[in-house]
Scaffold this motif. Structure first.
Motif, short mmCIF file in Angstrom:
data_model
loop_
_atom_site.label_atom_id
_atom_site.label_comp_id
_atom_site.label_asym_id
_atom_site.label_seq_id
_atom_site.Cartn_x
_atom_site.Cartn_y
_atom_site.Cartn_z
N ALA A 287 0.82 -1.21 0.00
CA ALA A 287 0.00 0.00 0.00
C ALA A 287 0.85 1.26 0.00
N LEU A 288 1.97 1.24 0.74
CA LEU A 288 2.82 2.43 0.85
C LEU A 288 4.28 2.02 0.66
N PRO A 289 4.69 1.63 -0.54
CA PRO A 289 6.06 1.16 -0.74
C PRO A 289 7.10 2.25 -0.51
N GLU A 290 6.69 3.53 -0.61
CA GLU A 290 7.66 4.61 -0.46
C GLU A 290 8.19 4.74 0.96
N ILE A 291 7.50 4.17 1.96
CA ILE A 291 8.00 4.28 3.33
C ILE A 291 9.27 3.45 3.51
N GLY A 294 11.84 4.25 -0.02
CA GLY A 294 11.86 5.63 -0.49
C GLY A 294 13.08 5.98 -1.31
N ASP A 295 14.26 5.53 -0.87
CA ASP A 295 15.49 5.85 -1.61
C ASP A 295 15.47 5.23 -3.00
N LEU A 296 14.98 4.00 -3.08
CA LEU A 296 14.92 3.31 -4.36
C LEU A 296 13.94 4.00 -5.31
N LEU A 297 12.77 4.37 -4.79
CA LEU A 297 11.77 5.03 -5.64
C LEU A 297 12.23 6.42 -6.05
#
Length: 644
Positions: A287-291, A294-297
Motif C-alpha cells: 500500500a505504501l512502498p515509499e515508506i 523511499g530511496d529506491l523510488l
C-alpha cells in the motif's frame, strides 16, 4: 472454511484496489496455473449497470486437497516456497497471498468453479466467498465432470463507481499495460478482454532499459534494479511506475510524484527482485512502498524524469516543424522584442507538451494553438499550465466541468479537492509517525499527538464537533448538562481521584431529541493492556454515573486509541461488525481500537472521493503537509528529513 485473518484486515486492503488490479490478479492466478488461454467477460445487469464479471482459464485447476492452503491464509501463499510452476516451470507471480481477497474490492460474491484431471477422470469443486463474510469460504464436494480442466471465477459486481467503469469504460489499455511484463515474457499465453486480445507488443513504439543507481544500503544485498521505459502508440491510462519482480511481473504500482510532462504515452517498470521478497515487501509495503523503499523510488523517479526531459527536447523541433509546414503554427517570422521572445518560448514548451490533446485535423490544431497563444500572452507563467490540463480532458469531462461551474464556483471545486488531498496526506503522514521505526519511539502524546489532532478532528468523523480538549471530568459533565463551566458536585473516579480526558466531541440528534458525546483518550505508540481498559471504564463509570447525567437524554461513547493491544484486550472484541467495541452499557459504549483501525475507518470515508479525483498521497506530499500544517508538533527526526 475459516481464514486466518480478521474481516477488517481483509476488507481494508481490498478497498484500496481498482478494477484493473482485481482483473490483473485473477489473470496472473490463471497464468500461475499454467493456463495458455484466459478470457475475461463482463455481463451488464438488466439496467446496463454492473452485473457479473467472469474470468475463465484452461489451467490445471485447483485439486480439492490443496484448496485449504489456497484460501485459508491472508498475506501468505503456498507460492512463496516455489519460484516456478510444477509442470512447465513458469515463473510464479502471486506469492503475497492477496489476489483472491482483492476481489471483494469490486464484488459482493465470488465463485471459483475449478475442474481438475484425476486418475479416475475430471472432477469439479466450487468455492464460494462473500464480502459480507470475507473470512469464510464454503467448499463443495468434488463432483464428476466431463472436462475440460480449468477454473472459472464469477464475480457478482458491487454497485460502486469502480465497477461501473468495468461496464462503461475501456479497461483494455490499462489492463494491457499492467500485464505487459508477463505477456511479453510468455508469448504462448493468450488473454482476451471482452473479445479483444491483449497484445502489448503491437502498441509499443519503443522501449529501453535504464540503469538505476541506488545506494547499496537500499538494495539489501540484492542486484541493482533496472527501469524499463515503454512508449505506447495510444493512451493506455497507465502513466505509472510499476514495481516488478525480476521476471517483469507487476507486484504493485505507484503514481510518480512531480513527473515531467512529455508529449508521449508511456509506462515505466522498475524491475528488482526485492519486490518479490517477503521480508522486503509486506502487505503494508504494497500500500505504501515509499515508506520502506523511499530511496529506491526516488532514484527511479530521477531516472524517469531525466529520460522524459530528454525525449521532450528531442521531439520538440520535429513537432514545431510539422505545425509550421501545415500552416497552423500561430507565429510568423522571428520575435521582434524580448517580450515576444519570452512569449514564444513559453508557447512552444506548453504547446509541445499538450500536443497529444490538440487534435488530429488541421482545423482542430489551428483552434487549439490559437487558444494556447492567447493564454501565453495573458499569463505566460501559469495559464499555459492550466490550459494544458483542460486540453487533456475528454469531451464528457469538459461537459461535466461546465455543468459544475453552473452550480458552483471554480474556487469551491479547487478548495474541496484541496481539502480532500490534505486529509489523504495527513492520514498517510500520521500513519508514518505512529508506525515507522524513525519516529514511533519519539512521537509524544501530550505535546505532539494531542495538539495535532485538535486541529484535525474530522479524523474521528465529520459528524462530530470538538467541544473540549484536555478537560477535567467535572467540566465534561457540566458541558453536557448545562451552560455552567463545572458541575456543582465534583466528578471523581472510583479511586476518589479526579481525572482528565483528552478530547470530547458533541453531536445533537434532532430527530430523537438526544445528544451524543464522544470521549477520546489518545495513547502514543504503545500496547494497551487491561490497565488501560480499566482506566477507560473508570472514566465512563464516573461520567455516566454522575447524578446530573443519569436519566438525561445523553448517549456516550468512550474511545481509547493506541497502536496495539495485548491478547487480553483483543479477546474483548466481540462484535466483528464493529471493530474495537469491548463493552456496551445502558448509557455508554467502550471502544479500544488501534490507530490502524481508526486510520482505515477514515480512509474508507475518503476512498470514493480519492479515487474519483485520482489522488495519490506519497511520502513527499504527506511530509510536506505535516511540515506546513503541524511543524511545531512533529518529531525532530521528521523535521530534519526533506520532503521527497
Amino acid at each position: 472454511m475459516r481464514v486466518r485473518a480478521g474481516k477488517n484486515t481483509i476488507l481494508a486492503q481490498s478497498e484500496r484496489t481498482t478494477a484493473v488490479d482485481v482483473v490483473a490478479e485473477l489473470v496472473w492466478n490463471a497464468i500461475d496455473a499454467e493456463a495458455t488461454a484466459v478470457d475475461v467477460t463482463v455481463i451488464p445487469d438488466a439496467a446496463d449497470g454492473p452485473g457479473n464479471a467472469v474470468v475463465a482459464d484452461d489451467g490445471h485447476g485447483m485439486p480439492f486437497d490443496n484448496i485449504p492452503s489456497y484460501f485459508q491464509t491472508h498475506g501468505d501463499s503456498w507460492k512463496k516456497a516455489r519460484r516456478f510452476s510444477e509442470g512447465i516451470k513458469r515463473p510464479l507471480h502471486g506469492q503475497l497471498g492477496r489476489g483472491r481477497f482483492l476481489t471483494y474490492g469490486i464484488a459482493e460474491d465470488v465463485e471459483w468453479s475449478t475442474t481438475v484431471a484425476t486418475e479416475s477422470g475430471f472432477v469439479t469443486t466450487v468455492v464460494h466467498g462473500s464480502r459480507n463474510r470475507p473470512d469464510e469460504f464454503s467448499v463443495s464436494d468434488p463432483q464428476p465432470e466431463e472436462g475440460p480442466r480449468g477454473t472459472t471465477v464469477t464475480l457478482t459486481l458491487r454497485q460502486i463507481p469502480r465497477t461501473v467503469h468495468l461496464v462503461d469504460g475501456d479497461l483494455l489499455p490499462p489492463l494491457t499495460a499492467q500485464l505487459a511484463g508477463s505477456l511479453l515474457a510468455l508469448p504462448d499465453v493468450t488473454v482476451t478482454y471482452r473479445g479483444q486480445r491483449l497484445d502489448p507488443k503491437s502498441h509499443i513504439i519503443d522501449e529501453i532499459e535504464l540503469p538505476v543507481p541506488v545506494p547499496a544500503k537500499a538494495l539489501h544485498g540484492l542486484a541493482t534494479p533496472v527501469l524499463r521505459f515503454v512508449e505506447w502508440d495510444e493512451d493506455m491510462s497507465a502513466r505509472r511506475l510499476f514495481l516488478c519482480d525480476q521476471h517483469g511481473a507487476v507486484v504493485t504500482d505507484v503514481k510518480p510524484t512531480l513527473s515531467r510532462p512529455a508529449p508521449i504515452h508511456w509506462s515505466a517498470y522498475l524491475i528488482w527482485e526485492g519486490f518479490r521478497d517477503q521480508d522486503l515487501m509486506s502487505a503494508a509495503d504494497l500500500a505504501l512502498p515509499e515508506i520502506r523503499h523511499g530511496d529506491l523510488l526516488d532514484a527511479a523517479q530521477t531516472v524517469l524524469n531525466d529520460h522524459l526531459g530528454q525525449l521532450t527536447n528531442d521531439r520538440k523541433g520535429a513537432i514545431l516543424a510539422e505545425w509550421k509546414a501545415q500552416g497552423v503554427y500561430p507565429y510568423a517570422g522571428s520575435p521582434s522584442t524580448p517580450a515576444e521572445e519570452v512569449e514564444r518560448e513559453v508557447f512552444d514548451i506548453v504547446a509541445v507538451l499538450a500536443s497529444q490533446a490538440i487534435g488530429k485535423d488541421r482545423r482542430q490544431k489551428e483552434l487549439s494553438l490559437r487558444l494556447l497563444q492567447e493564454a501565453a500572452r495573458a499569463e505566460p507563467t501559469r495559464t499555459g499550465q492550466m490550459l494544458t490540463k483542460v486540453l487533456t480532458l475528454s469531451d464528457d469531462e469538459q461537459e461535466m466541468l461546465v455543468e459544475l461551474l453552473e452550480r458552483t464556483t471554480f474556487g469551491s471545486i479547487v478548495r474541496s479537492a484541496h481539502t480532500l488531498a490534505d486529509r489523504v496526506d495527513f492520514l498517510a503522514g500520521l500513519r508514518r509517525l505512529l508506525y515507522s521505526d524513525e519516529t514511533r519511539k519519539t512521537f509524544r502524546e501530550v505535546d505532539q499527538l494531542h495538539p495535532m489532532l485538535v486541529q484535525e478532528p474530522w479524523i474521528f468523523g465529520d459528524e462530530w464537533s470538538l467541544s473540549l480538549s484536555e478537560s477535567g471530568l467535572s467540566r465534561v459533565v457540566r458541558a453536557a448538562t448545562s451552560d455552567a463551566e463545572y458541575a456543582p458536585t465534583p466528578v471523581t473516579l472510583p479511586s476518589g481521584k479526579r481525572g482528565r480526558v483528552d478530547m470530547v466531541f458533541y453531536r445533537h440528534l434532532p430527530e430523537s431529541e438526544r445528544n451524543r458525546h464522544l470521549v477520546v483518550e489518545l495513547k502514543r505508540p504503545m500496547r494497551a493492556t487491561m490497565k488501560e481498559f480499566s482506566q477507560l471504564n473508570d472514566y465512563a463509570t464516573a461520567i455516566t454515573g454522575h447524578p446530573e447525567v443519569v436519566g438525561t437524554s445523553n448517549e456516550w461513547d468512550f474511545w481509547l486509541i493506541t497502536t496495539d493491544v495485548n491478547d487480553a484486550v483483543r479477546n474483548l472484541w466481540s462484535n466483528t461488525s464493529q471493530p474495537g467495541l469491548v463493552m456496551t452499557g445502558p448509557q455508554y459504549r467502550l471502544w479500544i481500537m488501534t490507530w490502524g483501525q481508526l486510520l482505515e475507518r477514515a480512509e474508507r470515508r475518503l476512498e470514493a472521493f480519492r479515487q474519483s479525483l485520482d489522488l495519490v498521497s506519497t511520502e513527499g506530499t504527506s511530509r510536506a503537509y505535516l511540515q506546513r500544517r503541524h511543524a511545531e508538533f512533529i518529531p525532530e527526526s521528521e523535521k530534519d528529513r526533506p520532503a521527497r
